[in-house]
Structure formats: C-alpha cells, structure tokens
Enzyme design. Structure first.
Site, mmCIF file in Angstrom:
data_model
loop_
_atom_site.group_PDB
_atom_site.id
_atom_site.type_symbol
_atom_site.label_atom_id
_atom_site.label_comp_id
_atom_site.label_asym_id
_atom_site.label_seq_id
_atom_site.Cartn_x
_atom_site.Cartn_y
_atom_site.Cartn_z
ATOM 1 N N LYS A 17 0.769 -5.600 -10.391
ATOM 2 C CA LYS A 17 0.507 -4.182 -10.101
ATOM 3 C C LYS A 17 1.635 -3.567 -9.268
ATOM 4 O O LYS A 17 2.123 -2.498 -9.579
ATOM 5 C CB LYS A 17 -0.802 -4.008 -9.302
ATOM 6 C CG LYS A 17 -2.053 -4.362 -10.049
ATOM 7 C CD LYS A 17 -3.300 -3.927 -9.281
ATOM 8 C CE LYS A 17 -3.507 -4.631 -7.949
ATOM 9 N NZ LYS A 17 -3.817 -6.045 -8.028
ATOM 10 N N ARG A 93 -10.947 0.016 -5.619
ATOM 11 C CA ARG A 93 -11.363 -1.370 -5.789
ATOM 12 C C ARG A 93 -12.874 -1.491 -5.864
ATOM 13 O O ARG A 93 -13.369 -2.618 -6.058
ATOM 14 C CB ARG A 93 -10.867 -2.199 -4.606
ATOM 15 C CG ARG A 93 -9.517 -2.878 -4.822
ATOM 16 C CD ARG A 93 -9.124 -3.465 -3.483
ATOM 17 N NE ARG A 93 -8.345 -4.654 -3.520
ATOM 18 C CZ ARG A 93 -7.024 -4.715 -3.351
ATOM 19 N NH1 ARG A 93 -6.330 -3.607 -3.256
ATOM 20 N NH2 ARG A 93 -6.415 -5.864 -3.300
ATOM 21 N N ARG A 130 4.782 -16.146 -5.075
ATOM 22 C CA ARG A 130 5.052 -14.750 -4.728
ATOM 23 C C ARG A 130 5.650 -14.623 -3.327
ATOM 24 O O ARG A 130 5.219 -15.258 -2.383
ATOM 25 C CB ARG A 130 3.756 -13.949 -4.786
ATOM 26 C CG ARG A 130 3.928 -12.537 -4.278
ATOM 27 C CD ARG A 130 2.902 -11.623 -4.823
ATOM 28 N NE ARG A 130 1.648 -11.694 -4.081
ATOM 29 C CZ ARG A 130 0.637 -10.866 -4.331
ATOM 30 N NH1 ARG A 130 0.734 -9.979 -5.286
ATOM 31 N NH2 ARG A 130 -0.464 -10.971 -3.638
ATOM 32 N N ARG A 163 3.326 -13.616 1.855
ATOM 33 C CA ARG A 163 2.317 -12.785 2.514
ATOM 34 C C ARG A 163 1.333 -13.658 3.274
ATOM 35 O O ARG A 163 0.973 -14.738 2.819
ATOM 36 C CB ARG A 163 1.548 -11.973 1.459
ATOM 37 C CG ARG A 163 2.278 -10.749 1.030
ATOM 38 C CD ARG A 163 1.634 -10.055 -0.140
ATOM 39 N NE ARG A 163 0.196 -9.915 -0.075
ATOM 40 C CZ ARG A 163 -0.495 -9.095 -0.862
ATOM 41 N NH1 ARG A 163 0.136 -8.348 -1.752
ATOM 42 N NH2 ARG A 163 -1.798 -9.021 -0.784
ATOM 43 N N ARG A 174 -10.102 -13.386 -2.645
ATOM 44 C CA ARG A 174 -9.744 -12.088 -3.223
ATOM 45 C C ARG A 174 -10.072 -12.032 -4.710
ATOM 46 O O ARG A 174 -10.496 -11.005 -5.227
ATOM 47 C CB ARG A 174 -8.269 -11.792 -2.969
ATOM 48 C CG ARG A 174 -8.064 -11.193 -1.586
ATOM 49 C CD ARG A 174 -6.735 -11.582 -0.982
ATOM 50 N NE ARG A 174 -5.628 -11.047 -1.706
ATOM 51 C CZ ARG A 174 -4.444 -11.665 -1.826
ATOM 52 N NH1 ARG A 174 -4.274 -12.869 -1.311
ATOM 53 N NH2 ARG A 174 -3.468 -11.101 -2.468
HETATM 54 P P1 AMP Z 1 -3.147 -5.660 -1.954
HETATM 55 O O1 AMP Z 1 -1.739 -5.640 -1.462
HETATM 56 O O2 AMP Z 1 -3.470 -4.498 -2.855
HETATM 57 O O3 AMP Z 1 -3.535 -6.985 -2.553
HETATM 58 O O4 AMP Z 1 -4.091 -5.450 -0.656
HETATM 59 C C1 AMP Z 1 -4.051 -6.360 0.424
HETATM 60 C C2 AMP Z 1 -5.325 -6.248 1.234
HETATM 61 O O5 AMP Z 1 -5.459 -4.912 1.756
HETATM 62 C C3 AMP Z 1 -6.614 -6.498 0.477
HETATM 63 O O6 AMP Z 1 -6.919 -7.884 0.344
HETATM 64 C C4 AMP Z 1 -7.623 -5.764 1.363
HETATM 65 O O7 AMP Z 1 -7.909 -6.491 2.545
HETATM 66 C C5 AMP Z 1 -6.826 -4.517 1.769
HETATM 67 N N1 AMP Z 1 -6.993 -3.434 0.779
HETATM 68 C C6 AMP Z 1 -6.013 -2.858 0.024
HETATM 69 N N2 AMP Z 1 -6.508 -1.912 -0.776
HETATM 70 C C7 AMP Z 1 -7.844 -1.870 -0.536
HETATM 71 C C8 AMP Z 1 -8.920 -1.109 -1.073
HETATM 72 N N3 AMP Z 1 -8.722 -0.184 -2.038
HETATM 73 N N4 AMP Z 1 -10.159 -1.344 -0.588
HETATM 74 C C9 AMP Z 1 -10.383 -2.250 0.384
HETATM 75 N N5 AMP Z 1 -9.417 -3.023 0.912
HETATM 76 C C10 AMP Z 1 -8.149 -2.845 0.466
#
Ligand code: AMP
Length: 226
Positions: A17, A93, A130, A163, A174
């Site tokens: 993404k 999400r 990653r 990360r 996740r």
């Molecule tokens: P990502 O980089 O999109 O995988 O997001 C990393 C983390 O940020 C996720 O595991 C959540 O803890 C938080 N996060 C990001 N976007 C959202 C969202 N739309 N709703 C809730 N938590 C989010």
C-alpha cells in the site's frame, strides 16, 4: 492523464500500500495521506499524542476510531486535498471509519477504492524483509528493493530501519485485526460500486501500471458524455 484523484488503497499489511500510494501520489499529483506515517511521526516527536499512540502501534492494535477519524478529517479539509484530491493509505480500517470517510469526502466523494490482493504467505515473507526510512517513510525490502547505500534512504538520506511493529507477534496480531475489522470493507465498498481488485504480486512498476489503468478507466467513465 488528467491530474487529481480521490483514492483509497486497501490491502493486508505488506501488500504494498505504502509503495503504491507514493507512486500514485506522484502520478496524479495529489497528497499521500498515510495514517500510519502520521502516528509514527507523532511517536518520534515524543508529544503527548505520540506517547498515547505508541502503545497501540507497538502492540499492533488499532488506534481508537474517534482519534483516527479526527486526524483524517483535519487533513482532508485542508485546501490541497479539497481541491486536488488525495491517496489514502491505511484509512479506513473499520466500517465506522469508512462511514466517516464518505461523510468527510462529500460532496465530491471518492473516485475509487483499490484492493491490493495478496495471500498471507507472501505477506509474511515481505514483512520479514521490510525496512522503512525513519524520516520520510520511504519503503524498502532487504531482498528485492534495498536502499542503494545500506541503512541510508535513497530519497532523503535518513536512517533506514525495521519498523518497531514488524515483530512476528505484532504482525500476526495486525493480520488478525485486518481480517476481522478491515476485510469486511471490501464488500462494504463493493455494495457502493466503489472498489476494484488488483493483483499485488509483481514488481512495483507492474502493480502501478495495473492500478493506474483501473483508476483512469474509472475517471473516464465519470466524465460527462461529449
Ligand atoms: P500502517 O503503517 O498503516 O500499517 O499503520 C501502523 C499502525 O498505525 C497500525 O498498526 C495502527 O496501530 C495505527 N493505525 C494506522 N492507521 C490506522 C487506522 N485507520 N485506524 C486505526 N489505527 C491505525
């Protein structure tokens, strides 16, 4: 190509993404809005907001809906996103977030939601390798897309790291949450004729080409007849 687009990228962790969102934001000349990047930068800043977000991120849990919706509402009502559009990466999400998005993005609404499709085995392999720039968020992979100089970002010279939430336990958590909370959005957007499915396997260029073809087709359909 006419610039401007109002897009959402959906897909499991590791579907690509972030990589595709950055490319699409250049292609359509629109801001890339990543909720994950917003939270990671808040955590790095050490602000009170960041400290609160940290416990969710480290555990791989979702930040509460009201908080995320507030962040996105603020970002999508600025001039650049209102006029030019946006690529949303990591939002929505949950169904609650998706309902809010339709309300926030009205009256123009969304052009298209892109569902990047990939199976879990591929995702687990990708996530193990990653790496991400701790300054600008650019994505790398140790096996097929390393930075030119080890540990240093090609884009901004920042430090390229794993990360904190790419541990095996947090990744599994996740993916479970994705299946339970986010996958239902695929049918939810399909019922509103807003989604297209794109195979996420292949090189970043190949995937971008597939996505752009779908977006351009949709934008073409939306043009008034001549
Ligand atoms: P990502 O980089 O999109 O995988 O997001 C990393 C983390 O940020 C996720 O595991 C959540 O803890 C938080 N996060 C990001 N976007 C959202 C969202 N739309 N709703 C809730 N938590 C989010």
């Amino acid at each position: 190509m006419n610039p401007g687009a109002r897009l959402v990228i959906l897909g499991k962790q590791g579907a690509g993404k972030g990589t595709q969102a950055i490319r699409l934001s250049r292609h359509y000349v629109v801001p890339h809005v990543s909720t994950g990047d917003t939270f990671r930068s808040a955590v790095r800043s050490g602000s009170e907001f960041g400290q609160k977000a940290r416990k969710y991120l480290d555990a791989g849990e979702l930040v509460p809906d009201e908080v995320v919706i507030g962040v996105v509402r603020e970002r999508l009502t600025r001039d650049d996103t209102t006029h030019r559009g946006f690529i949303l990466d990591g939002f929505p999400r949950t169904v609650k977030q998706a309902c809010s998005l339709l309300e926030i993005s009205a009256p123009k609404g969304l052009d298209l939601v892109i569902d990047l499709q990939i199976d879990t085995d591929h995702v687990l392999r990708r996530l193990a390798g990653r790496r991400v720039c701790s300054d600008c968020g650019a994505n790398y992979n140790v096996s097929d897309n390393p930075p030119r100089v080890r540990g240093i970002c090609d884009v901004c010279g920042g430090e390229v790291v794993q990360r904190d939430d790419d541990t095996e336990i947090a990744i599994r958590r996740r993916l479970e949450i994705y299946e339970r909370e986010t996958e239902p959005l695929i049918d939810w957007f399909a019922a509103r004729d807003l989604i297209t499915h794109v195979n996420a396997l292949g090189s970043p260029d190949e995937v971008t080409e597939r996505v752009v073809a779908e977006v351009d087709r949709r934008k073409q359909q939306a043009l008034p007849p001549r």
